[in-house]
Design a protein around this motif. Sequence first.
Motif, PDB file in Angstrom:
ATOM      1  N   LEU A 205       0.823   5.140  -6.699  1.00 38.45           N
ATOM      2  CA  LEU A 205       0.884   5.071  -8.154  1.00 38.45           C
ATOM      3  C   LEU A 205      -0.414   4.556  -8.754  1.00 38.45           C
ATOM      4  O   LEU A 205      -0.814   4.965  -9.846  1.00 38.45           O
ATOM      5  N   TRP A 206      -1.074   3.633  -8.039  1.00 42.60           N
ATOM      6  CA  TRP A 206      -2.291   3.003  -8.564  1.00 42.60           C
ATOM      7  C   TRP A 206      -3.526   3.446  -7.812  1.00 42.60           C
ATOM      8  O   TRP A 206      -4.608   2.885  -8.010  1.00 42.60           O
ATOM      9  N   GLN A 207      -3.397   4.435  -6.927  1.00 40.70           N
ATOM     10  CA  GLN A 207      -4.521   5.091  -6.259  1.00 40.70           C
ATOM     11  C   GLN A 207      -5.458   4.123  -5.536  1.00 40.70           C
ATOM     12  O   GLN A 207      -6.670   4.095  -5.758  1.00 40.70           O
ATOM     13  N   PHE A 208      -4.905   3.331  -4.628  1.00 35.45           N
ATOM     14  CA  PHE A 208      -5.704   2.437  -3.802  1.00 35.45           C
ATOM     15  C   PHE A 208      -6.316   3.203  -2.631  1.00 35.45           C
ATOM     16  O   PHE A 208      -5.654   4.018  -1.991  1.00 35.45           O
ATOM     17  N   MET A 209      -7.587   2.885  -2.331  1.00 35.39           N
ATOM     18  CA  MET A 209      -8.200   3.381  -1.107  1.00 35.39           C
ATOM     19  C   MET A 209      -7.657   2.579   0.072  1.00 35.39           C
ATOM     20  O   MET A 209      -7.115   1.479  -0.094  1.00 35.39           O
ATOM     21  N   PHE A 210      -7.818   3.115   1.291  1.00 41.26           N
ATOM     22  CA  PHE A 210      -7.252   2.488   2.482  1.00 41.26           C
ATOM     23  C   PHE A 210      -7.736   1.044   2.646  1.00 41.26           C
ATOM     24  O   PHE A 210      -6.936   0.113   2.787  1.00 41.26           O
ATOM     25  N   ALA A 211      -9.064   0.851   2.627  1.00 43.83           N
ATOM     26  CA  ALA A 211      -9.623  -0.481   2.884  1.00 43.83           C
ATOM     27  C   ALA A 211      -9.210  -1.474   1.803  1.00 43.83           C
ATOM     28  O   ALA A 211      -8.892  -2.630   2.096  1.00 43.83           O
ATOM     29  N   THR A 212      -9.214  -1.036   0.556  1.00 45.88           N
ATOM     30  CA  THR A 212      -8.859  -1.939  -0.532  1.00 45.88           C
ATOM     31  C   THR A 212      -7.382  -2.299  -0.477  1.00 45.88           C
ATOM     32  O   THR A 212      -6.997  -3.434  -0.753  1.00 45.88           O
ATOM     33  N   GLY A 213      -6.558  -1.319  -0.112  1.00 43.53           N
ATOM     34  CA  GLY A 213      -5.133  -1.607   0.035  1.00 43.53           C
ATOM     35  C   GLY A 213      -4.897  -2.667   1.104  1.00 43.53           C
ATOM     36  O   GLY A 213      -4.116  -3.600   0.912  1.00 43.53           O
ATOM     37  N   LYS A 214      -5.593  -2.529   2.231  1.00 51.30           N
ATOM     38  CA  LYS A 214      -5.487  -3.526   3.294  1.00 51.30           C
ATOM     39  C   LYS A 214      -5.947  -4.891   2.795  1.00 51.30           C
ATOM     40  O   LYS A 214      -5.341  -5.927   3.094  1.00 51.30           O
ATOM     41  N   GLN A 215      -7.052  -4.894   2.038  1.00 50.50           N
ATOM     42  CA  GLN A 215      -7.617  -6.143   1.550  1.00 50.50           C
ATOM     43  C   GLN A 215      -6.661  -6.869   0.614  1.00 50.50           C
ATOM     44  O   GLN A 215      -6.621  -8.088   0.565  1.00 50.50           O
ATOM     45  N   TYR A 216      -5.869  -6.104  -0.118  1.00 49.93           N
ATOM     46  CA  TYR A 216      -4.916  -6.700  -1.044  1.00 49.93           C
ATOM     47  C   TYR A 216      -3.540  -6.911  -0.411  1.00 49.93           C
ATOM     48  O   TYR A 216      -2.553  -7.116  -1.104  1.00 49.93           O
ATOM     49  N   GLY A 217      -3.477  -6.812   0.911  1.00 52.04           N
ATOM     50  CA  GLY A 217      -2.232  -7.115   1.609  1.00 52.04           C
ATOM     51  C   GLY A 217      -1.245  -5.978   1.686  1.00 52.04           C
ATOM     52  O   GLY A 217      -0.080  -6.185   2.031  1.00 52.04           O
ATOM     53  N   LEU A 218      -1.686  -4.756   1.379  1.00 51.46           N
ATOM     54  CA  LEU A 218      -0.801  -3.595   1.454  1.00 51.46           C
ATOM     55  C   LEU A 218      -0.851  -3.024   2.874  1.00 51.46           C
ATOM     56  O   LEU A 218      -1.899  -2.587   3.336  1.00 51.46           O
ATOM     57  N   ASP A 219       0.282  -3.037   3.536  1.00 54.34           N
ATOM     58  CA  ASP A 219       0.380  -2.583   4.923  1.00 54.34           C
ATOM     59  C   ASP A 219       0.244  -1.068   4.992  1.00 54.34           C
ATOM     60  O   ASP A 219       0.940  -0.343   4.281  1.00 54.34           O
ATOM     61  N   VAL A 220      -0.672  -0.598   5.822  1.00 55.51           N
ATOM     62  CA  VAL A 220      -0.833   0.838   6.056  1.00 55.51           C
ATOM     63  C   VAL A 220      -0.818   1.061   7.559  1.00 55.51           C
ATOM     64  O   VAL A 220      -1.682   0.562   8.273  1.00 55.51           O
ATOM     65  N   SER A 221       0.195   1.785   8.046  1.00 61.16           N
ATOM     66  CA  SER A 221       0.340   2.044   9.478  1.00 61.16           C
ATOM     67  C   SER A 221       0.858   3.456   9.666  1.00 61.16           C
ATOM     68  O   SER A 221       0.987   4.224   8.715  1.00 61.16           O
ATOM     69  N   SER A 222       1.189   3.795  10.902  1.00 54.85           N
ATOM     70  CA  SER A 222       1.715   5.131  11.171  1.00 54.85           C
ATOM     71  C   SER A 222       3.049   5.365  10.490  1.00 54.85           C
ATOM     72  O   SER A 222       3.378   6.489  10.104  1.00 54.85           O
ATOM     73  N   TYR A 223       3.842   4.305  10.330  1.00 55.03           N
ATOM     74  CA  TYR A 223       5.163   4.428   9.734  1.00 55.03           C
ATOM     75  C   TYR A 223       5.179   4.139   8.232  1.00 55.03           C
ATOM     76  O   TYR A 223       5.966   4.722   7.493  1.00 55.03           O
ATOM     77  N   VAL A 224       4.334   3.185   7.817  1.00 56.72           N
ATOM     78  CA  VAL A 224       4.458   2.633   6.462  1.00 56.72           C
ATOM     79  C   VAL A 224       3.136   2.734   5.721  1.00 56.72           C
ATOM     80  O   VAL A 224       2.070   2.501   6.288  1.00 56.72           O
ATOM     81  N   ASP A 225       3.218   3.079   4.436  1.00 64.97           N
ATOM     82  CA  ASP A 225       2.054   3.010   3.551  1.00 64.97           C
ATOM     83  C   ASP A 225       2.495   2.317   2.271  1.00 64.97           C
ATOM     84  O   ASP A 225       3.073   2.939   1.379  1.00 64.97           O
ATOM     85  N   GLU A 226       2.241   1.007   2.219  1.00 63.71           N
ATOM     86  CA  GLU A 226       2.708   0.232   1.068  1.00 63.71           C
ATOM     87  C   GLU A 226       1.912   0.509  -0.191  1.00 63.71           C
ATOM     88  O   GLU A 226       2.276   0.022  -1.264  1.00 63.71           O
ATOM     89  N   ARG A 227       0.858   1.311  -0.109  1.00 66.39           N
ATOM     90  CA  ARG A 227       0.196   1.787  -1.328  1.00 66.39           C
ATOM     91  C   ARG A 227       1.156   2.660  -2.128  1.00 66.39           C
ATOM     92  O   ARG A 227       0.986   2.842  -3.338  1.00 66.39           O
ATOM     93  N   SER A 228       2.160   3.219  -1.438  1.00 64.08           N
ATOM     94  CA  SER A 228       3.167   4.045  -2.100  1.00 64.08           C
ATOM     95  C   SER A 228       4.401   3.247  -2.490  1.00 64.08           C
ATOM     96  O   SER A 228       5.332   3.813  -3.060  1.00 64.08           O
ATOM     97  N   ASP A 229       4.431   1.959  -2.170  1.00 64.63           N
ATOM     98  CA  ASP A 229       5.554   1.116  -2.562  1.00 64.63           C
ATOM     99  C   ASP A 229       5.366   0.711  -4.028  1.00 64.63           C
ATOM    100  O   ASP A 229       4.387   0.033  -4.363  1.00 64.63           O
ATOM    101  N   PRO A 230       6.275   1.096  -4.929  1.00 62.28           N
ATOM    102  CA  PRO A 230       6.061   0.840  -6.357  1.00 62.28           C
ATOM    103  C   PRO A 230       5.849  -0.627  -6.703  1.00 62.28           C
ATOM    104  O   PRO A 230       4.973  -0.953  -7.509  1.00 62.28           O
TER     105      PRO A 230
END
Length: 529
Positions: A205-230
């Motif tokens: 929703l807020w168009q985070f890049m991978f590294a920035t999402g990780k930096q802000y505590g958003l979990d990105v893995s094979s199963y989960v991408d919290e950048r897509s968590d509203p």
Amino acid sequence: MSVKKSFLIVSILSLCSGWLIAQDSLLTSTTRLKQDQLISGESYEIDTIIDGQTYYKKSIKAISAEIPEELLDNEYAAEIDKKWLEELYSTTLFDTIYRDVKGLNYKAVYYPELTTDTLKARLKRLNAKTPFNVEYNPALESVIKMFLKNRHQSFERLMGLSNYYFPMFEREFDNYDIPLEMKYLAIVESALKPRAKSRVGATGLWQFMFATGKQYGLDVSSYVDERSDPIKSTESAAKYLAKLYELFGDWDLALAAYNSGPGNVSKAIRRSGGYQNYWNIRPHLPRETAGYVPAFLATMYIFEYAEEHGFIQHKPEFNYIDTDTIRVKQMITLDQVSEFTGVKIETLQFLNPSYKLDIIPHIEGKNYTLRLPRNIIGAFVNNEDQMYAYAKAEFDKREKPLPQFFEADTKTRYRVKQGDYLGKIARKYGVRVSQIKQWNGLRSNNLKIGQRLTIYPRNGAAIKQTTASNSNSSNLKNYKGKTYTVQKGDSLWSISQKFSGISVENIKDWNGISGTNLKPGMTLKLSKG
């Protein structure tokens, strides 16, 4: 994702493609002065003339063409850069939908339903209740009229989705003292599509890049991408916006930095000669950022005056308040939840967009949750031991037969048609969405018309729509045990709860059911023989 959903994303890309020009010299009320406000001894120059009234601004000395021995930086911009480096943020946080705006010509839009005087009055009222600088200029008028004229239907659909997303946005923004109007930014960024992904990988929703999402505590893995968590992504966006406002002290500049990175904004401040107002530094910003704030303001105007323009807001299937979450205790799939609860897989995907493979993992130290309709929560919690036992049994026996599917001669090739989506195709062949994704190496739910899918139908053939009628009468011919007639609203799980010792899998095995579809009037066996 369905073809229709993909079409909506393309539509929102198109609706931000008509502006490039804004009134570069437009200043806020704090820097634009009338003649009687001028201070003796200060140097001023004419800024603009509106309706015969001359407005002035303080003169800013031009930078000398001669290079001095010691190069001096702008102190304000240098301080921003220093703080920014300390925070170690990426200067390329977002790749927005404005990539298609570059190089387009700006044209006025004829839209007599909204007069300039009416628009000016409404913008003035809007400006009074928001910290953004919502002042009239011809460029903003043209963007608003273009949206109203060409994208009416798209905005109606977005308004329907906003009824679900905006309450959660407002809650997170309120926690971080972000203007609540910032919720409209998600319209511009992603068209309220939590799995939206740009060409460079900005996601959510807020168009985070991978590294920035990780930096802000958003979990990105094979199963989960919290950048897509509203909720989680909105909290991260709120933190990011709060930091930008702390740096610039101005919400318009914070928006510009959100789009192009704070480094580009500080460079624009330098190139403008030291101005700290969006409209004054706008000519020195990247081309797509120059239209970013007008697009945001136009979106804000349309949502705030939707009723006056006759927009019909389509009600979403759920409001945020009608849902709740459960922390999962072991690995489970959305397919299994769908079979157990009777909730459609598409609904579960909508409510749980961060699970890339429709699988909710259970990992030590992580708290992954399942969002469900509120009226399902109680029954799920009351029977969760059975749910997890059912899921474990499914996992135990699903992995072993899987190679047999690939070795068998029962595979089929399916060509995606208009209106298809994974859930629909899975039901047609009596398989799971996650299986289709695994067989075809799909990382998302996106399908294209004409795409070929390899499918291994259950029992070696496509499941015909026999469950839509009472065609199981032949199976009941010699059966003398107890039966149940399906009622409206029944699901396999709800039926299993009515009879002690009977599971969903029992009902499916005894009645030869592969999918989850039931039709009122069907007769089901309630024992093996």
